[in-house]
Design a protein around this motif. Sequence first.
Motif, PDB file in Angstrom:
ATOM      1  N   ASN A  27       1.187  -1.244   0.081  1.00  0.00           N
ATOM      2  CA  ASN A  27      -0.043   0.103  -0.144  1.00  0.00           C
ATOM      3  C   ASN A  27       1.033   1.325  -0.278  1.00  0.00           C
ATOM      4  O   ASN A  27       1.385   1.085   0.926  1.00  0.00           O
ATOM      5  CB  ASN A  27      -1.201  -0.001   1.013  1.00  0.00           C
ATOM      6  N   SER A  28       0.622   2.236  -1.115  1.00  0.00           N
ATOM      7  CA  SER A  28       1.828   2.922  -1.225  1.00  0.00           C
ATOM      8  C   SER A  28       1.633   4.395  -0.410  1.00  0.00           C
ATOM      9  O   SER A  28       1.740   5.098  -0.167  1.00  0.00           O
ATOM     10  CB  SER A  28       1.786   3.691  -2.250  1.00  0.00           C
ATOM     11  N   ALA A  29       0.185   4.774   0.539  1.00  0.00           N
ATOM     12  CA  ALA A  29      -0.547   4.745   1.199  1.00  0.00           C
ATOM     13  C   ALA A  29       0.057   4.635   2.673  1.00  0.00           C
ATOM     14  O   ALA A  29      -0.233   5.738   3.479  1.00  0.00           O
ATOM     15  CB  ALA A  29      -2.027   5.121   1.242  1.00  0.00           C
ATOM     16  N   SER A  30       0.588   3.889   2.723  1.00  0.00           N
ATOM     17  CA  SER A  30       1.335   3.675   4.078  1.00  0.00           C
ATOM     18  C   SER A  30       2.260   4.041   4.354  1.00  0.00           C
ATOM     19  O   SER A  30       2.624   4.404   3.973  1.00  0.00           O
ATOM     20  CB  SER A  30       1.208   1.866   4.294  1.00  0.00           C
ATOM     21  N   ASP A  31       1.929   4.638   5.661  1.00  0.00           N
ATOM     22  CA  ASP A  31       2.999   5.839   6.548  1.00  0.00           C
ATOM     23  C   ASP A  31       3.917   5.324   7.500  1.00  0.00           C
ATOM     24  O   ASP A  31       4.389   6.665   8.035  1.00  0.00           O
ATOM     25  CB  ASP A  31       2.063   7.367   6.207  1.00  0.00           C
ATOM     26  N   SER A  52       6.988   6.557   7.964  1.00  0.00           N
ATOM     27  CA  SER A  52       7.362   7.226   5.688  1.00  0.00           C
ATOM     28  C   SER A  52       8.450   8.407   6.192  1.00  0.00           C
ATOM     29  O   SER A  52       8.593   8.558   4.958  1.00  0.00           O
ATOM     30  CB  SER A  52       6.487   7.354   5.366  1.00  0.00           C
ATOM     31  N   GLY A  94      -1.960   2.824   7.442  1.00  0.00           N
ATOM     32  CA  GLY A  94      -1.807   4.430   6.133  1.00  0.00           C
ATOM     33  C   GLY A  94      -2.771   5.025   7.488  1.00  0.00           C
ATOM     34  O   GLY A  94      -3.432   4.235   8.778  1.00  0.00           O
ATOM     35  N   ARG A  95      -2.979   6.271   7.497  1.00  0.00           N
ATOM     36  CA  ARG A  95      -4.195   7.261   7.965  1.00  0.00           C
ATOM     37  C   ARG A  95      -5.102   6.515   8.634  1.00  0.00           C
ATOM     38  O   ARG A  95      -5.463   6.924   9.651  1.00  0.00           O
ATOM     39  CB  ARG A  95      -3.986   8.367   7.191  1.00  0.00           C
TER      40      ARG A  95
END
Lengths: 111, 114
Positions: A27-31, A52, A94-95
């Motif tokens: 998941n590229s949105a994971s931070d 991230s 992620g958020r």
Amino acid sequence: GESVGLHLPTLSVQEGDNSIINCAYSNSASDYFIWYKQESGKGPQFIIDIRSNMDKRQGQRVTVLLNKTVKHLSLQIAATQPGDSAVYFCAENGRNTPLVFGKGTRLSVIA
Amino acid sequence: EPEVTQTPSHQVTQMGQEVILRCVPISNHLYFYWYRQILGQKVEFLVSFYNNEISEKSEIFDDQFSVERPDGSNFTLKIRSTKLEDSAMYFCASSALGGRDIQYFGAGTRLSVL
């Protein structure tokens, strides 16, 4: 599909050597990323985390590296000891998403 | 060091029976979670709970599952009518601040459905 436990990736290292355990996340949105250690019969135990906005974070004998370009996370354990033998999971957050665990790597330390 | 405690460590039940898994989160934590781990597989999120209500749940957490905080210390997971495929380790976790805060896990309850 899901991997069966008997086919967990396994890493065997000699006591005293350094270990590197790798993890790819999707998941590229994971931070936010965490490494957990799970010993036999126990729950996951927090080792180290990284956000991230960082690409490296060090703890006691452990270092986590984050490469967001290729969505790759690694855990380095220095001077591996028999007590480090366990299954290691990376997890991503992620958020607005719950913690998602990876499939795990079994680390075996040879004395 | 404070820890999350879970009871029982092993629960054996017949298919169709109801089970309640119990957890005592770390005392000053406000966010509570249940996870499941089928033997040898990865840990899977079931549900998160904050301020006496579910904040998030996964597809696994269907109508046969429910959670409750019956008092100031316990956090329970109820499975109404167990199925064979519910056999797994169930882990409770808690965190102080939710979100990106560290989640601390209990040792788990092994549920065996016969």
